[in-house]
Design a protein around this motif. Structure first.
Motif, PDB file in Angstrom:
ATOM      1  N   GLU A  70       3.057  39.323 -22.923  1.00 55.27           N
ATOM      2  CA  GLU A  70       2.124  38.205 -23.376  1.00 55.27           C
ATOM      3  C   GLU A  70       1.953  37.400 -21.942  1.00 55.27           C
ATOM      4  OE1 GLU A  70       4.528  39.232 -25.155  1.00 55.27           O
ATOM      5  OE2 GLU A  70       3.725  39.295 -27.318  1.00 55.27           O
ATOM      6  N   GLN A  71       2.841  37.456 -21.136  1.00 52.97           N
ATOM      7  CA  GLN A  71       3.038  36.729 -19.853  1.00 52.97           C
ATOM      8  C   GLN A  71       2.473  37.533 -18.564  1.00 52.97           C
ATOM      9  OE1 GLN A  71       4.164  33.352 -19.569  1.00 52.97           O
ATOM     10  NE2 GLN A  71       3.374  33.500 -17.535  1.00 52.97           N
ATOM     11  N   ARG A  72       1.650  36.959 -17.990  1.00 55.52           N
ATOM     12  CA  ARG A  72       1.183  37.790 -16.895  1.00 55.52           C
ATOM     13  C   ARG A  72       1.419  36.823 -15.597  1.00 55.52           C
ATOM     14  NH1 ARG A  72      -2.316  41.635 -18.992  1.00 55.52           N
ATOM     15  NH2 ARG A  72      -3.081  42.080 -17.055  1.00 55.52           N
ATOM     16  N   LEU A  73       1.545  37.892 -14.506  1.00 53.29           N
ATOM     17  CA  LEU A  73       1.992  37.589 -13.173  1.00 53.29           C
ATOM     18  C   LEU A  73       0.480  37.877 -12.238  1.00 53.29           C
ATOM     19  CD1 LEU A  73       5.213  38.886 -12.771  1.00 53.29           C
ATOM     20  CD2 LEU A  73       4.842  36.775 -12.948  1.00 53.29           C
ATOM     21  N   ALA A  74       0.243  37.237 -11.428  1.00 55.65           N
ATOM     22  CA  ALA A  74      -0.789  37.377 -10.450  1.00 55.65           C
ATOM     23  C   ALA A  74      -0.632  38.234  -9.565  1.00 55.65           C
ATOM     24  CB  ALA A  74      -1.230  35.932  -9.882  1.00 55.65           C
ATOM     25  N   VAL A  75      -1.833  38.932  -9.442  1.00 53.87           N
ATOM     26  CA  VAL A  75      -1.512  40.082  -8.244  1.00 53.87           C
ATOM     27  C   VAL A  75      -2.187  39.653  -6.935  1.00 53.87           C
ATOM     28  CG1 VAL A  75      -1.935  42.590  -7.603  1.00 53.87           C
ATOM     29  CG2 VAL A  75      -1.378  42.040  -9.958  1.00 53.87           C
ATOM     30  N   PRO A  76      -1.400  39.335  -5.789  1.00 54.85           N
ATOM     31  CA  PRO A  76      -2.157  38.993  -4.589  1.00 54.85           C
ATOM     32  C   PRO A  76      -3.416  39.749  -4.255  1.00 54.85           C
ATOM     33  CG  PRO A  76       0.256  38.746  -4.302  1.00 54.85           C
ATOM     34  CD  PRO A  76      -0.154  39.865  -5.597  1.00 54.85           C
ATOM     35  N   GLY A  77      -4.262  39.109  -3.882  1.00 54.53           N
ATOM     36  CA  GLY A  77      -5.441  39.517  -3.261  1.00 54.53           C
ATOM     37  C   GLY A  77      -6.572  38.597  -2.311  1.00 54.53           C
ATOM     38  N   PRO A  78      -7.682  39.012  -2.135  1.00 56.04           N
ATOM     39  CA  PRO A  78      -8.370  37.949  -1.261  1.00 56.04           C
ATOM     40  C   PRO A  78      -9.075  36.910  -2.196  1.00 56.04           C
ATOM     41  CG  PRO A  78      -9.635  40.154  -1.863  1.00 56.04           C
ATOM     42  CD  PRO A  78      -8.299  40.172  -2.447  1.00 56.04           C
ATOM     43  N   ARG A  79      -8.953  36.936  -3.452  1.00 52.67           N
ATOM     44  CA  ARG A  79      -9.787  36.204  -4.357  1.00 52.67           C
ATOM     45  C   ARG A  79      -9.398  34.594  -4.234  1.00 52.67           C
ATOM     46  NH1 ARG A  79     -13.984  35.981  -7.653  1.00 52.67           N
ATOM     47  NH2 ARG A  79     -14.199  34.943  -9.422  1.00 52.67           N
ATOM     48  N   LEU A  80      -8.034  34.379  -4.161  1.00 53.63           N
ATOM     49  CA  LEU A  80      -7.685  33.261  -3.897  1.00 53.63           C
ATOM     50  C   LEU A  80      -8.375  32.331  -2.566  1.00 53.63           C
ATOM     51  CD1 LEU A  80      -5.863  30.764  -4.620  1.00 53.63           C
ATOM     52  CD2 LEU A  80      -3.980  31.895  -3.571  1.00 53.63           C
ATOM     53  N   ALA A  81      -7.946  33.170  -1.654  1.00 62.48           N
ATOM     54  CA  ALA A  81      -8.267  32.449  -0.202  1.00 62.48           C
ATOM     55  C   ALA A  81     -10.043  32.224  -0.172  1.00 62.48           C
ATOM     56  CB  ALA A  81      -8.235  33.778   0.804  1.00 62.48           C
ATOM     57  N   GLN A  82     -10.816  33.093  -0.862  1.00 62.91           N
ATOM     58  CA  GLN A  82     -12.104  32.849  -1.024  1.00 62.91           C
ATOM     59  C   GLN A  82     -12.363  31.707  -1.933  1.00 62.91           C
ATOM     60  OE1 GLN A  82     -13.442  36.581  -2.758  1.00 62.91           O
ATOM     61  NE2 GLN A  82     -13.200  37.813  -1.155  1.00 62.91           N
ATOM     62  N   ALA A  83     -11.765  31.497  -2.843  1.00 62.10           N
ATOM     63  CA  ALA A  83     -11.979  30.421  -3.578  1.00 62.10           C
ATOM     64  C   ALA A  83     -11.548  28.788  -2.979  1.00 62.10           C
ATOM     65  CB  ALA A  83     -11.019  30.397  -5.073  1.00 62.10           C
ATOM     66  N   LEU A  84     -10.423  28.884  -2.225  1.00 65.25           N
ATOM     67  CA  LEU A  84      -9.977  27.789  -1.493  1.00 65.25           C
ATOM     68  C   LEU A  84     -10.846  27.533  -0.126  1.00 65.25           C
ATOM     69  CD1 LEU A  84      -6.090  28.349  -1.252  1.00 65.25           C
ATOM     70  CD2 LEU A  84      -7.327  26.987  -3.003  1.00 65.25           C
ATOM     71  N   ARG A  85     -11.396  28.509   0.160  1.00 66.03           N
ATOM     72  CA  ARG A  85     -12.208  28.266   1.533  1.00 66.03           C
ATOM     73  C   ARG A  85     -13.662  27.834   1.023  1.00 66.03           C
ATOM     74  NH1 ARG A  85     -11.408  33.046   3.310  1.00 66.03           N
ATOM     75  NH2 ARG A  85     -13.038  34.109   2.574  1.00 66.03           N
ATOM     76  N   GLY A  86     -14.075  28.115  -0.179  1.00 65.48           N
ATOM     77  CA  GLY A  86     -15.338  27.821  -0.723  1.00 65.48           C
ATOM     78  C   GLY A  86     -15.220  26.459  -1.335  1.00 65.48           C
ATOM     79  N   PHE A  87     -13.982  25.886  -1.792  1.00 64.62           N
ATOM     80  CA  PHE A  87     -13.605  24.567  -2.451  1.00 64.62           C
ATOM     81  C   PHE A  87     -13.487  23.425  -1.577  1.00 64.62           C
ATOM     82  CE2 PHE A  87     -11.176  21.700  -4.955  1.00 64.62           C
ATOM     83  CZ  PHE A  87     -12.066  21.394  -5.961  1.00 64.62           C
ATOM     84  N   ARG A  88     -12.908  23.936  -0.396  1.00 64.22           N
ATOM     85  CA  ARG A  88     -12.364  23.068   0.587  1.00 64.22           C
ATOM     86  C   ARG A  88     -11.581  21.786   0.164  1.00 64.22           C
ATOM     87  NH1 ARG A  88     -16.225  20.362   2.453  1.00 64.22           N
ATOM     88  NH2 ARG A  88     -17.832  20.996   0.919  1.00 64.22           N
ATOM     89  N   PRO A  89     -10.525  22.112  -0.468  1.00 63.45           N
ATOM     90  CA  PRO A  89      -9.872  21.129  -1.129  1.00 63.45           C
ATOM     91  C   PRO A  89      -9.140  20.111  -0.084  1.00 63.45           C
ATOM     92  CG  PRO A  89      -8.429  23.098  -1.021  1.00 63.45           C
ATOM     93  CD  PRO A  89      -9.802  23.371  -0.334  1.00 63.45           C
ATOM     94  N   ASP A  90      -8.585  18.881  -0.710  1.00 63.42           N
ATOM     95  CA  ASP A  90      -8.136  17.862   0.034  1.00 63.42           C
ATOM     96  C   ASP A  90      -6.483  18.174   0.132  1.00 63.42           C
ATOM     97  OD1 ASP A  90     -10.334  16.188   1.100  1.00 63.42           O
ATOM     98  OD2 ASP A  90     -10.581  15.456  -0.842  1.00 63.42           O
ATOM     99  N   VAL A  91      -6.317  18.372  -1.162  1.00 64.80           N
ATOM    100  CA  VAL A  91      -4.785  19.014  -1.673  1.00 64.80           C
ATOM    101  C   VAL A  91      -4.820  20.035  -2.673  1.00 64.80           C
ATOM    102  CG1 VAL A  91      -4.817  17.195  -3.496  1.00 64.80           C
ATOM    103  CG2 VAL A  91      -2.688  17.696  -2.416  1.00 64.80           C
ATOM    104  N   VAL A  92      -3.658  20.720  -2.369  1.00 64.53           N
ATOM    105  CA  VAL A  92      -3.526  21.948  -3.250  1.00 64.53           C
ATOM    106  C   VAL A  92      -2.086  21.403  -4.236  1.00 64.53           C
ATOM    107  CG1 VAL A  92      -2.699  24.477  -3.508  1.00 64.53           C
ATOM    108  CG2 VAL A  92      -4.247  23.598  -1.633  1.00 64.53           C
ATOM    109  N   HIS A  93      -2.660  21.491  -5.359  1.00 60.64           N
ATOM    110  CA  HIS A  93      -1.333  21.429  -6.327  1.00 60.64           C
ATOM    111  C   HIS A  93      -1.181  22.778  -6.791  1.00 60.64           C
ATOM    112  CE1 HIS A  93      -0.244  19.190 -10.302  1.00 60.64           C
ATOM    113  NE2 HIS A  93       0.135  20.465 -10.525  1.00 60.64           N
ATOM    114  N   LEU A  94       0.264  22.972  -6.586  1.00 67.63           N
ATOM    115  CA  LEU A  94       0.876  24.309  -7.027  1.00 67.63           C
ATOM    116  C   LEU A  94       1.614  24.101  -8.309  1.00 67.63           C
ATOM    117  CD1 LEU A  94       2.307  25.275  -3.280  1.00 67.63           C
ATOM    118  CD2 LEU A  94       0.171  25.824  -4.348  1.00 67.63           C
TER     119      LEU A  94
END
Length: 370
Positions: A70-94
């Motif tokens: 039931e618990q899923r782990l993310a698989v690293p890939g390019p989608r995160l970088a694309q999302a952050l580049r498109g959104f241009r955040p002032d801060v990233v909340h981890l």
């Protein structure tokens, strides 16, 4: 501000990380900030929040956690970088960074965007509990590396802050969790529900949360055996079938949400939490807001929530007999139980999500360049 929330867990998974992320989204949007959530898939690409607002959700590839599908782990890939580049955040909340959070921390550091890392899940404790020999210290080293890339680490309780500082985590500040004092309130006590689960007027003792091994729920067997006690379990998880076998007289409600959850909390006489690996324990705080005293192990974030003799009491972590003795004592002393219940709600006064949300934004502002 433009805030990118990168979380290891989000809907449809229901847990403490998901719950706090949803509350953070609600607060940020209500204050006029822009929010993007990046989370493991599968799941919808937009989440509707109360009041008509909604937040976009970018889903990344994921795989089920070994032994806990039931618990899923993310698989690293390019989608995160694309999302952050498109959104241009002032801060990233981890949010509870581990795998996806590590990738986000690396990307934020490379691009000069400050990150705030929220330590929320005791992964080293889970590693010990699940018998992954030697893994606990390796997990600690990994988490320290991830948090070192963030501009600030936020931890939910004083004991957790102290442990992180002792293990070399830099720039640690306390950021607790809020509680919805309108949703969780003694007024939702439900006599019909109580009559159904305790038809002979038994003491109603309840647990609300995930049914997983790290919660040490086998300790409830000692409570289940007490005369005059009716055990109620709300939640779901991989241990549900096992618990239904070993707690045959308990009332299992499954997953409950919304107003039904408010009724469940307020209809308890005593709330019991059994796991020692909680960095905070939101359900204990919700029980207190509902006017219900809390019995919990003297460990972790629960040390910040339970005030013995005021709103509840502790037992020694892992001690089933000690847990049963505490519950039996409350069962036999209704006057003491009423006194604890009467002080429970006042003990969480001032912990509303609006106040906690404002504190979070101040932490963002402290690390965002002027």
């Amino acid at each position: 501000m433009r805030v990118a929330i990168v979380t290891e867990s989000f809907l449809p998974q229901v847990n403490g990380v998901t719950g706090s992320v949803l509350k953070v989204c609600e607060h940020l949007l209500s204050e006029g900030h822009r929010v993007l959530v990046v989370a493991p898939g599968p799941g919808p690409s937009r989440h509707e929040l109360p009041g008509g607002a909604s937040v976009p959700v970018v889903r990344v590839a994921s795989a089920p956690l070994l032994g806990y599908a039931e618990q899923r782990l993310a698989v690293p890939g390019p989608r995160l970088a694309q999302a952050l580049r498109g959104f241009r955040p002032d801060v990233v909340h981890l949010a509870a960074p581990a795998v996806l959070g590590a990738q986000a921390a690396t990307l934020a550091q490379r691009t000069g965007v400050p990150a705030v890392a929220v330590y929320q899940t005791d992964l080293p404790g889970y590693a010990r509990r699940y018998g992954w020999r030697g893994a606990s210290e390796a997990v600690w080293r990994w988490l320290r590396r991830v948090h070192e890339m963030a501009a600030r680490t936020l931890a939910p309780s004083r004991p957790v802050c102290a442990e992180l500082v002792g293990r070399g985590f830099p720039d640690v500040s306390r950021w607790p969790r809020g509680v919805d004092v309108e949703r969780f309130h003694p007024q939702f006590r439900d006599d019909a529900l109580r009559a159904r689960v305790a038809p002979r007027g038994e003491l109603v003792v309840g647990y609300v949360g995930r049914l997983a091994r790290e919660k040490e729920l086998d300790l409830l067997k000692s409570v289940h055996a007490l005369p005059g006690v009716r055990l109620v379990v709300a939640g779901d998880g991989p241990q549900r079938a096992h618990l239904q076998r070993v707690l045959p007289r308990a009332e299992f409600l499954g997953m409950v949400h919304g107003r039904e959850l408010s009724h469940v909390f307020a209809s308890l006489d005593v709330f019991v939490h059994t796991g020692r690996h909680e960095t905070f324990c939101q359900t204990a705080q919700e029980a207190l807001a509902s006017g219900v005293p809390v019995v919990a192990p003297a460990a972790g974030g629960l040390l910040d929530i339970v005030d013995p003799g005021v709103n509840g009491t502790f037992f020694t972590p892992g001690d089933a007999r000690g847990l049963a003795d505490v519950v039996a004592g409350l069962s036999q002393d209704p006057g003491a139980r009423r006194e604890l219940a009467g002080r429970a709600r006042a003990s969480v006064a001032g912990r509303d999500w609006a106040s906690v949300g404002r504190d979070l934004v101040e932490n963002y502002r402290a690390v965002v360049p002027a």
